[in-house]
Design a protein around this motif. Structure first.
Motif, short mmCIF file in Angstrom:
data_model
loop_
_atom_site.label_atom_id
_atom_site.label_comp_id
_atom_site.label_asym_id
_atom_site.label_seq_id
_atom_site.Cartn_x
_atom_site.Cartn_y
_atom_site.Cartn_z
N THR A 9 51.70 -32.77 51.62
CA THR A 9 52.48 -33.41 50.50
C THR A 9 51.40 -33.06 49.37
N ASN A 10 52.20 -33.14 47.97
CA ASN A 10 51.25 -33.02 46.85
C ASN A 10 50.63 -34.38 46.49
N PRO A 11 49.55 -34.29 46.25
CA PRO A 11 48.74 -35.57 45.82
C PRO A 11 49.09 -36.29 44.77
N LEU A 12 49.86 -35.43 43.59
CA LEU A 12 50.14 -35.88 42.56
C LEU A 12 51.45 -36.75 42.47
N ASP A 13 52.23 -36.21 43.28
CA ASP A 13 53.63 -37.00 43.12
C ASP A 13 54.34 -37.14 44.50
N GLY A 14 53.37 -36.75 45.86
CA GLY A 14 53.97 -37.33 46.93
C GLY A 14 54.81 -36.21 47.59
N SER A 15 55.35 -35.44 46.73
CA SER A 15 56.48 -34.35 47.31
C SER A 15 55.93 -33.41 48.59
N VAL A 16 56.72 -33.22 49.29
CA VAL A 16 56.47 -32.29 50.62
C VAL A 16 56.62 -30.87 50.29
#
Length: 457
Positions: A9-16
């Motif tokens: 996941t992207n640490p910035l927004d949690g997107s996969v």
């Protein structure tokens, strides 16, 4: 067969960002066996073949630089400007390795300096110690992988690379480039393995060299687990910068300290953490530093820390320091994984923001009356990776090189400077061994002497 899927996941927004499988035990066993079997093949691989593969990887990285940069930002969270810089460094890392592979020739020694050795000559060459286990961290998911793999290819040592589970995608994409070369099977394998299963790989006798970059806790456990192996450890630090009173351009120094104390959320082993300023210029410099820090664009320069646990830990350490009397000059807050760039003044000497590696966007400022006391303060740490000294005095520069207990001293800049071909590593608890292409090639190999007799010298 594939193992449990890892959701990246992207640490910035949690997107996969992607899903990749952990390797099944059978796949791990096959990879280790292939690496062990490739030792003889790698040892016999001609220098031109090793260099050609490294040149090809470098060229392909350059051609696909933006693709790699976007992937680094997606899985690591660092702002794109730093992701692009990392790709550029990786391009150079593989290019330097190709050049070193071509001149990795050994040494000739004449032995007839003693009468009894008349007619004898020695050829001293280095050969791989065996297959390498490389373990890389999340904060530089491409270039720190390159610093494991490139020197291994350069010397013909098979390597099994375990990337960080939080950021495996970039390493796996790099593996695709490597697979396009003509390197023999088993020479380079990138394998995603759970951290909980790492000890078994470390202990495997078919992997006699372990090269680890990461936390001090894990590195020390590796060293204790396999004391008989050749282990190199890069374990981080709490890098200090000294600003001497003779340094004229305080604004530039403040800009460098502000930037490299906070770039990619401070998640760099040689990111600035401790700032020691001569008391004669402290007022002016600190004002400049705070202004520079407050002017940083959080999205474009700083970015998020890797996960919620890291953000909470950093927040806790800041609170501990302020409870002990530290003054917050900037930041000190967080929203989710975004920790505001923080400047603390006069934190207690025993607080964790001083003693430990924050690995976050936190600068701790203190003053000193004399340069000797500044150097003593730098050395008052169990870490010793790199230090920076802003001075124009050649005598101070040489004294810093002699007296500072660190692996590298940068004069006229922050400790965050690193050229990828130079020896890089630490003293004390910052680790053992050196990265940098030729230095890592030496760590992956050992000397073997050939003595020739009856030679007309």
């Amino acid at each position: 067969m594939t193992g449990t899927l890892v959701e990246v996941t992207n640490p910035l927004d949690g997107s996969v960002v992607g899903k990749v499988p952990y390797a099944e035990p059978a796949a791990v066993e096959a990879a280790v066996a292939a690496a062990a079997a490739a030792v003889a093949v790698g040892r016999e691989l001609p220098a031109h073949a090793r260099a050609a593969a490294l040149d090809q990887i470098s060229a392909q990285l350059a051609a696909r630089a933006e693709e790699f940069a976007q992937l680094i930002t997606a899985e690591n969270g660092k702002p794109i400007v730093w992701a692009r810089a990392e790709v550029g460094r990786a391009v150079s890392t593989f290019r330097w390795a190709a050049e070193e592979a071509r001149r990795f020739s050994g040494e000739l020694q004449r032995l007839d300096t003693d009468a009894a050795a008349t007619g004898r000559v020695a050829m001293v060459r280095r050969f791989p110690r065996g297959a390498v286990l490389g373990i890389s961290p999340f904060n530089f998911p491409l270039n720190l992988v390159a610093h494991k793999i490139a020197p291994a290819i350069a010397v013909g040592a098979p390597i099994l690379l375990k990337p960080a589970p939080k950021t495996p995608l970039t390493a796996l994409l790099l593996a695709e480039l490597i697979a396009e070369t003509e390197l023999p099977a088993g020479l380079v394998t990138v394998l995603l393995v759970p951290d909980a299963e790492m000890d078994a790989l470390v202990a495997d006798e078919r992997l006699p060299v372990v090269s680890f970059t990461g936390s001090e806790r894990v590195g020390r456990r590796i060293a204790e687990l396999v004391p008989h192996k050749h282990v190199t450890l890069e374990l981080g630090g709490n890098a200090a910068v000294v600003v001497a009173r003779d340094w004229a351009d305080l604004e530039w120094a403040a800009d460098r300290v502000a930037t490299f104390g906070n770039y990619q959320a401070g998640q760099s082993c040689i990111g600035v953490q401790r700032v020691l300023v001569d008391e004669a210029i402290a007022h002016e410099f600190v004002e400049l530093l705070v202004a520079k820090v407050q002017a940083l664009d959080p999205a474009a320069v700083v970015g998020p820390v890797i996960d919620d646990a890291a953000a909470a830990r950093i927040e806790e350490w800041i609170a501990e320091a302020t409870a002990g009397g530290a003054e917050v000059l900037a930041g000190g807050t967080r929203e989710g994984r975004m920790v505001a760039p923080t400047v603390l003044r006069d934190a207690p000497p025993d607080s964790r923001v001083v003693r430990e590696e924050v690995f976050g966007p936190v600068l701790v400022v203190s003053t000193f009356p004399t340069i000797d006391e500044a150097f003593a303060a730098v050395n008052d740490s169990r870490f010793g990776l790199q230090a920076g000294v802003f001075t124009s005095d050649l005598r101070t520069a040489f004294a810093a090189h002699r007296d500072l207990e660190v692996g590298g001293v940068v004069i006229g800049d922050v400790p965050s400077y690193r050229a990828d071909q130079m020896p890089y590593g630490g003293w004390k608890h910052s680790g053992v061994g050196r990265e940098g292409l030729r230095s890592a090639m030496d760590d992956y190999t050992d000397t073997r002497v050939l003595v020739l007799t009856g030679i007309p010298l």
